[in-house]
Motif scaffolding. Structure first.
Motif, PDB file in Angstrom:
ATOM      1  N   ARG A 101      -4.763  17.945 -34.960  1.00 44.04           N
ATOM      2  CA  ARG A 101      -5.967  17.140 -35.188  1.00 44.04           C
ATOM      3  C   ARG A 101      -6.807  16.989 -33.916  1.00 44.04           C
ATOM      4  N   ARG A 102      -6.184  16.743 -32.782  1.00 43.24           N
ATOM      5  CA  ARG A 102      -6.917  16.521 -31.538  1.00 43.24           C
ATOM      6  C   ARG A 102      -7.766  17.725 -31.147  1.00 43.24           C
ATOM      7  N   LYS A 103      -7.204  18.913 -31.265  1.00 34.48           N
ATOM      8  CA  LYS A 103      -7.937  20.122 -30.892  1.00 34.48           C
ATOM      9  C   LYS A 103      -9.084  20.381 -31.858  1.00 34.48           C
ATOM     10  N   LEU A 104      -8.838  20.167 -33.120  1.00 37.96           N
ATOM     11  CA  LEU A 104      -9.884  20.418 -34.111  1.00 37.96           C
ATOM     12  C   LEU A 104     -10.985  19.367 -34.024  1.00 37.96           C
ATOM     13  N   LYS A 105     -10.624  18.135 -33.743  1.00 40.09           N
ATOM     14  CA  LYS A 105     -11.637  17.090 -33.562  1.00 40.09           C
ATOM     15  C   LYS A 105     -12.481  17.378 -32.316  1.00 40.09           C
ATOM     16  N   TYR A 106     -11.854  17.909 -31.265  1.00 39.08           N
ATOM     17  CA  TYR A 106     -12.610  18.259 -30.062  1.00 39.08           C
ATOM     18  C   TYR A 106     -13.669  19.319 -30.383  1.00 39.08           C
ATOM     19  N   LEU A 107     -13.308  20.318 -31.159  1.00 35.69           N
ATOM     20  CA  LEU A 107     -14.262  21.370 -31.506  1.00 35.69           C
ATOM     21  C   LEU A 107     -15.463  20.823 -32.266  1.00 35.69           C
ATOM     22  N   ASP A 108     -15.259  19.831 -33.109  1.00 35.18           N
ATOM     23  CA  ASP A 108     -16.348  19.265 -33.905  1.00 35.18           C
ATOM     24  C   ASP A 108     -17.122  18.167 -33.186  1.00 35.18           C
ATOM     25  N   SER A 109     -16.600  17.683 -32.068  1.00 33.03           N
ATOM     26  CA  SER A 109     -17.250  16.563 -31.385  1.00 33.03           C
ATOM     27  C   SER A 109     -18.509  17.022 -30.649  1.00 33.03           C
ATOM     28  N   ASP A 110     -19.327  16.050 -30.270  1.00 37.55           N
ATOM     29  CA  ASP A 110     -20.531  16.318 -29.494  1.00 37.55           C
ATOM     30  C   ASP A 110     -20.247  16.321 -27.995  1.00 37.55           C
ATOM     31  N   GLU A 111     -19.005  16.224 -27.631  1.00 40.34           N
ATOM     32  CA  GLU A 111     -18.578  16.180 -26.239  1.00 40.34           C
ATOM     33  C   GLU A 111     -18.923  17.497 -25.536  1.00 40.34           C
ATOM     34  N   ARG A 112     -19.515  17.419 -24.366  1.00 36.00           N
ATOM     35  CA  ARG A 112     -19.918  18.614 -23.614  1.00 36.00           C
ATOM     36  C   ARG A 112     -19.135  18.741 -22.302  1.00 36.00           C
ATOM     37  N   THR A 113     -17.870  18.356 -22.358  1.00 32.72           N
ATOM     38  CA  THR A 113     -16.982  18.485 -21.209  1.00 32.72           C
ATOM     39  C   THR A 113     -15.838  19.423 -21.582  1.00 32.72           C
ATOM     40  N   PRO A 114     -15.222  20.056 -20.583  1.00 33.46           N
ATOM     41  CA  PRO A 114     -14.111  20.967 -20.881  1.00 33.46           C
ATOM     42  C   PRO A 114     -12.936  20.231 -21.528  1.00 33.46           C
ATOM     43  N   PRO A 115     -12.151  20.928 -22.333  1.00 37.34           N
ATOM     44  CA  PRO A 115     -10.990  20.293 -22.972  1.00 37.34           C
ATOM     45  C   PRO A 115      -9.912  19.969 -21.946  1.00 37.34           C
ATOM     46  N   VAL A 116      -9.087  18.982 -22.275  1.00 32.80           N
ATOM     47  CA  VAL A 116      -8.028  18.551 -21.362  1.00 32.80           C
ATOM     48  C   VAL A 116      -6.652  18.669 -22.024  1.00 32.80           C
ATOM     49  N   PHE A 117      -6.448  19.717 -22.805  1.00 34.94           N
ATOM     50  CA  PHE A 117      -5.155  19.938 -23.443  1.00 34.94           C
ATOM     51  C   PHE A 117      -4.193  20.577 -22.442  1.00 34.94           C
ATOM     52  N   LYS A 118      -2.897  20.390 -22.660  1.00 34.93           N
ATOM     53  CA  LYS A 118      -1.906  20.934 -21.738  1.00 34.93           C
ATOM     54  C   LYS A 118      -1.892  22.462 -21.727  1.00 34.93           C
ATOM     55  N   ASP A 119      -2.246  23.077 -22.837  1.00 36.67           N
ATOM     56  CA  ASP A 119      -2.181  24.531 -22.924  1.00 36.67           C
ATOM     57  C   ASP A 119      -3.540  25.200 -22.722  1.00 36.67           C
ATOM     58  N   THR A 120      -4.466  24.503 -22.056  1.00 41.80           N
ATOM     59  CA  THR A 120      -5.786  25.064 -21.780  1.00 41.80           C
ATOM     60  C   THR A 120      -5.712  25.979 -20.568  1.00 41.80           C
ATOM     61  N   SER A 121      -6.339  27.135 -20.680  1.00 39.63           N
ATOM     62  CA  SER A 121      -6.430  28.035 -19.532  1.00 39.63           C
ATOM     63  C   SER A 121      -7.893  28.149 -19.115  1.00 39.63           C
ATOM     64  N   HIS A 122      -8.114  28.250 -17.828  1.00 40.49           N
ATOM     65  CA  HIS A 122      -9.464  28.260 -17.267  1.00 40.49           C
ATOM     66  C   HIS A 122      -9.726  29.607 -16.604  1.00 40.49           C
ATOM     67  N   ARG A 123     -10.956  30.058 -16.731  1.00 38.44           N
ATOM     68  CA  ARG A 123     -11.361  31.311 -16.098  1.00 38.44           C
ATOM     69  C   ARG A 123     -12.824  31.206 -15.694  1.00 38.44           C
ATOM     70  N   GLU A 124     -13.141  31.689 -14.515  1.00 43.28           N
ATOM     71  CA  GLU A 124     -14.521  31.783 -14.059  1.00 43.28           C
ATOM     72  C   GLU A 124     -14.913  33.246 -14.035  1.00 43.28           C
ATOM     73  N   VAL A 125     -16.059  33.542 -14.625  1.00 41.34           N
ATOM     74  CA  VAL A 125     -16.559  34.907 -14.642  1.00 41.34           C
ATOM     75  C   VAL A 125     -17.845  34.935 -13.834  1.00 41.34           C
ATOM     76  N   GLY A 126     -17.835  35.711 -12.764  1.00 41.11           N
ATOM     77  CA  GLY A 126     -19.045  35.865 -11.962  1.00 41.11           C
ATOM     78  C   GLY A 126     -19.988  36.850 -12.631  1.00 41.11           C
ATOM     79  N   ILE A 127     -21.265  36.501 -12.670  1.00 40.54           N
ATOM     80  CA  ILE A 127     -22.255  37.351 -13.334  1.00 40.54           C
ATOM     81  C   ILE A 127     -23.498  37.470 -12.458  1.00 40.54           C
ATOM     82  N   ASP A 128     -24.322  38.423 -12.803  1.00 35.10           N
ATOM     83  CA  ASP A 128     -25.632  38.549 -12.172  1.00 35.10           C
ATOM     84  C   ASP A 128     -26.601  37.713 -13.008  1.00 35.10           C
TER      85      ASP A 128
END
Length: 173
Positions: free
Chosen positions: A58-85
C-alpha cells in the motif's frame, strides 16, 4: 483509476483464478463434495492473502498516486544519477516517450513519477525522476513494487535499461 485499486484488483483476480484452477483439479480428482469442503478453506486463504498484499504494498502504491514531488524513502530504493548534455536533451520528448512504455502517475515541472503496467504475474517497478538542467543531470530513484524479491530486482534493472534508452532517444542530434 488509482494505481492501488488497479494493483489490488489484478492481484485478487490472479488469486481467484488460482483458486478456480485448484478447485477444478480437486473436483476432477476427489469429486464435488470433497472439492466444496476444500473450497471454504481456499476462500479463507485468499482473503488473508489479499489483506497481506494490500498491507505490504500500500505505501509504495500510495506514493505513486500522491502529489508528493520528493524522492521515495523506501528501504529497497536505488538511486542513480545520469549525466546528460542539457543543450541536447529534450524533456518534453522524454515525457512523450516515457508515456508510450510506462504509466505516468505524477508529473511536475521537472519531475516525473512512473511505473510499469501491472499484470497478473508482474507488478514491476516504479521510479521517480528529477531533471536538473542547471547541473546537466537526471536523478532517478527506482523501487520494486514487490519489495526484496529476485523479481523485484530484475524489474528495477529492466526499468533502468529502458529509462536509459529513453534518455538516449530524447537527445537531439
Amino acid at each position: 483509476m488509482k494505481t492501488y485499486r488497479i494493483f489490488l484488483l489484478t492481484s485478487i483476480g490472479a488469486l481467484f483464478l488460482g483458486v478456480a484452477f485448484f478447485l477444478s483439479i480437486l473436483w476432477i480428482t476427489y469429486g464435488w463434495e470433497e472439492a466444496t469442503d476444500s473450497f471454504d478453506s481456499m476462500i479463507i486463504a485468499v482473503a488473508i492473502t489479499a489483506v497481506v498484499i494490500s498491507f505490504f504494498y500500500r505505501r509504495k502504491l500510495k506514493y505513486l498516486d500522491s502529489d508528493e514531488r520528493t524522492p521515495p524513502v523506501f528501504k529497497d530504493t536505488s538511486h542513480r544519477e545520469v549525466g546528460i548534455d542539457a543543450d541536447r536533451f529534450d524533456f518534453e520528448q522524454f515525457l512523450q516517450l516515457a508515456g508510450e512504455n510506462h504509466i505516468i502517475t505524477g508529473k511536475g515541472e521537472n519531475t516525473l513519477k512512473l511505473r510499469r503496467k501491472f499484470t497478473m504475474l508482474s507488478w514491476g517497478a516504479g521510479a521517480f525522476l528529477k531533471y536538473d538542467k542547471d547541473n546537466s543531470k537526471i536523478d532517478i530513484h527506482y523501487f520494486p513494487i514487490s519489495g526484496y524479491t529476485s523479481y523485484g530486482s530484475r524489474a528495477v534493472r529492466k526499468m533502468d535499461k529502458v529509462v536509459e534508452e529513453l534518455i538516449r532517444r530524447s537527445l537531439k542530434s
